[in-house]
Design an enzyme around this catalytic site. Structure first.
Site, PDB file in Angstrom:
ATOM      1  N   ASP A   7      26.706  19.018  21.034  1.00 20.74           N
ATOM      2  CA  ASP A   7      26.634  17.241  21.340  1.00 20.74           C
ATOM      3  C   ASP A   7      24.569  16.884  22.711  1.00 20.74           C
ATOM      4  OD1 ASP A   7      29.295  16.957  21.118  1.00 20.74           O
ATOM      5  OD2 ASP A   7      28.171  15.687  20.431  1.00 20.74           O
ATOM      6  N   HIS A  24      34.761  22.528  25.052  1.00 29.12           N
ATOM      7  CA  HIS A  24      34.984  22.179  23.939  1.00 29.12           C
ATOM      8  C   HIS A  24      36.876  22.610  23.457  1.00 29.12           C
ATOM      9  CE1 HIS A  24      35.231  22.839  18.808  1.00 29.12           C
ATOM     10  NE2 HIS A  24      34.137  21.709  19.082  1.00 29.12           N
ATOM     11  N   HIS A  67      34.553  12.700  22.165  1.00 28.41           N
ATOM     12  CA  HIS A  67      34.144  13.296  21.308  1.00 28.41           C
ATOM     13  C   HIS A  67      32.390  13.163  20.067  1.00 28.41           C
ATOM     14  CE1 HIS A  67      34.924  14.518  17.003  1.00 28.41           C
ATOM     15  NE2 HIS A  67      35.673  13.491  15.825  1.00 28.41           N
TER      16      HIS A  67
END
Ligand code: SDX
Length: 389
Positions: free
Chosen positions: A328, A270, A229
């Protein structure tokens, strides 16, 4: 569904809750905050304006914006006694370990706004958290490098004030770098909220028990910490460092595809997006802009990241699994260019996501609610008797 969007019955049955804050269409790569596309907010808005939008469901008027900014500025200091809290940690403690503890302790210092059924109390908690998270985050960093804490300054805007608390020191005047301040604000904005991700769902579930908002935010920080995460941005930099050179990329792609190898391509994939994460596109563009403005467009990590993305997006393993770069993948390269150390990357994510967490927490408490109680599919033994002697 009840809102303006219609869902197929199968989806409705899996939904954890109803919310009007953020909408994601994973198939199309769409992310809306209060109906506004993230691309347009990233281009035209700023973090505090998006904070107002997430909390209130509407963009602020210029007057409302100024009042909001001033109110946040009036809450940026933390209780002076909190400074002692840090001394219990070793200097090499991970800043996330300090942040989860310090934020959880806020309810011991700010107990005059903990009535979760009082809308004004909920609003004050939101202001306090938006305002204090940069101060606490910078304190975590300063403590880890043995430098004195820097107080917040009301003459600086939000992101610049954070950078001043991070990199300012008593020996010299802080000089604003507008490029870095704008990039920092963009990073905050792109991480602000993301529907029912693991940490936000954690905050809503903790909130459903009636736990105080600071404890609920601390539970969100804990959930965010994991490398699957919020810890992914730190893991991306570690991965790029391990790859070291473009010539090694193929080997890492091979490892990422090997079911026997636990290595995954950090910053890729994801739970919801089966298309580009719209934030990743904005992050990549911001990365190019910031590094070019800083004259480091040839940053080796950026070159490896771009080549890695090119190769992965043509590789059938990633294409058939619809694995794309997520928020990210490029954020760490920008944070590194700003001068943020990698062990602070997830702290920055937690700082940014606090508005999402507290907006969902507040939304939950703004209407009649029940304690969350997820059920399970039991796979253990059926009833059996205790063996008699
Ligand atoms: C965030 O939920 C949110 O909204 C989160 C977030 C937010 O804003 O709050 O968007 C922020 O957490 C982004 C994700 C950051 N994490 C990473 O970048 C870590 C690397 N990514 C993976 O660990 C993974 O993609 C997850 C955890 C994000 C999703 O994991 P899933 O649910 O297992 O992914 P999936 O179901 O799409 O996987 C399908 C297949 C699987 O292989 P098979 O079993 O079908 O053979 O794809 C594989 C997975 O093993 N796979 C990957 C991969 N991600 C999925 N293989 C290699 N590298 C990857 N990154």
């Amino acid at each position: 569904g009840k809102g303006l969007f219609t869902y197929d019955p199968g989806f409705v049955s899996t939904a954890a809750c109803e919310s009007a804050i953020t909408y994601i269409d994973g198939g199309k790569g769409v992310l809306l905050h209060g109906g506004y596309p993230i691309e347009q907010l990233a281009e035209n808005s700023d973090y505090l304006e998006v904070c107002f939008l997430l909390l209130n469901g509407e963009l602020p008027t210029p007057e409302q914006k100024q009042t909001f900014v001033n109110t946040v500025k009036n809450h940026t200091m933390v209780h002076e006694q909190m400074n002692h809290f840090f001394n219990g940690f070793r200097r090499d403690a991970h800043p996330m370990a300090i942040m989860v503890a310090v934020v959880g302790a806020l309810s011991a210092f700010y107990h005059d706004s903990l009535d979760i059924d009082d809308a004004h109390h909920r609003e004050v908690c939101a202001y306090r958290l938006i305002a204090k998270m940069p101060t606490i985050a910078a304190m975590c960093y300063k403590y880890s490098i043995g430098q004195p804490f820097q107080y917040p300054r009301n003459d600086l805007e939000y992101a610049d004030n954070f950078l001043q608390m991070m990199f300012g020191n008593p020996c010299q005047d802080y000089v604003t770098n507008p490029i870095l301040a704008k990039a920092m604000d963009k990073i905050f904005l792109l991480h602000a909220d993301h529907e029912q991700n693991a940490s936000t769902s954690t905050v809503r579930l903790a909130g459903s028990s009636g736990a105080n908002p600071f404890a609920c935010i601390a539970s969100g920080i804990a959930a965010l910490w994991g490398p699957a995460h919020g810890g992914a941005n730190e893991a991306v930099l570690a991965m790029l460092e391990e790859i070291g050179d473009e010539s090694n990329i193929e080997e890492f792609i091979k490892r990422a595809k090997d079911p026997e190898d636990s290595f995954r391509l950090m910053g890729f994939g994801h739970r919801v997006y089966r298309n580009f994460d719209p934030r990743a596109k904005v992050m990549k563009q911001t990365c190019d802009e910031v590094l070019a403005e800083l004259g480091i467009e040839n940053d080796p990590f950026l070159k490896i990241a771009k080549r890695l993305e090119e190769i992965a997006l043509e590789d059938e393993y990633f294409v058939e699994r619809k694995l794309y770069p997520n928020v990210d993948f490029y954020s760490g390269i920008i944070l590194k260019a700003i001068g943020i150390p990698t062990n602070m990357f997830t702290v920055i994510f937690a700082l940014s996501r606090t508005i999402g967490w507290i907006s969902h927490w507040s939304e939950f408490h703004s209407s009649p609610n029940k304690i969350g109680r997820p059920r399970q599919l039991y796979t253990g033994p059926t009833k059996r008797d205790y063996p008699t002697k």
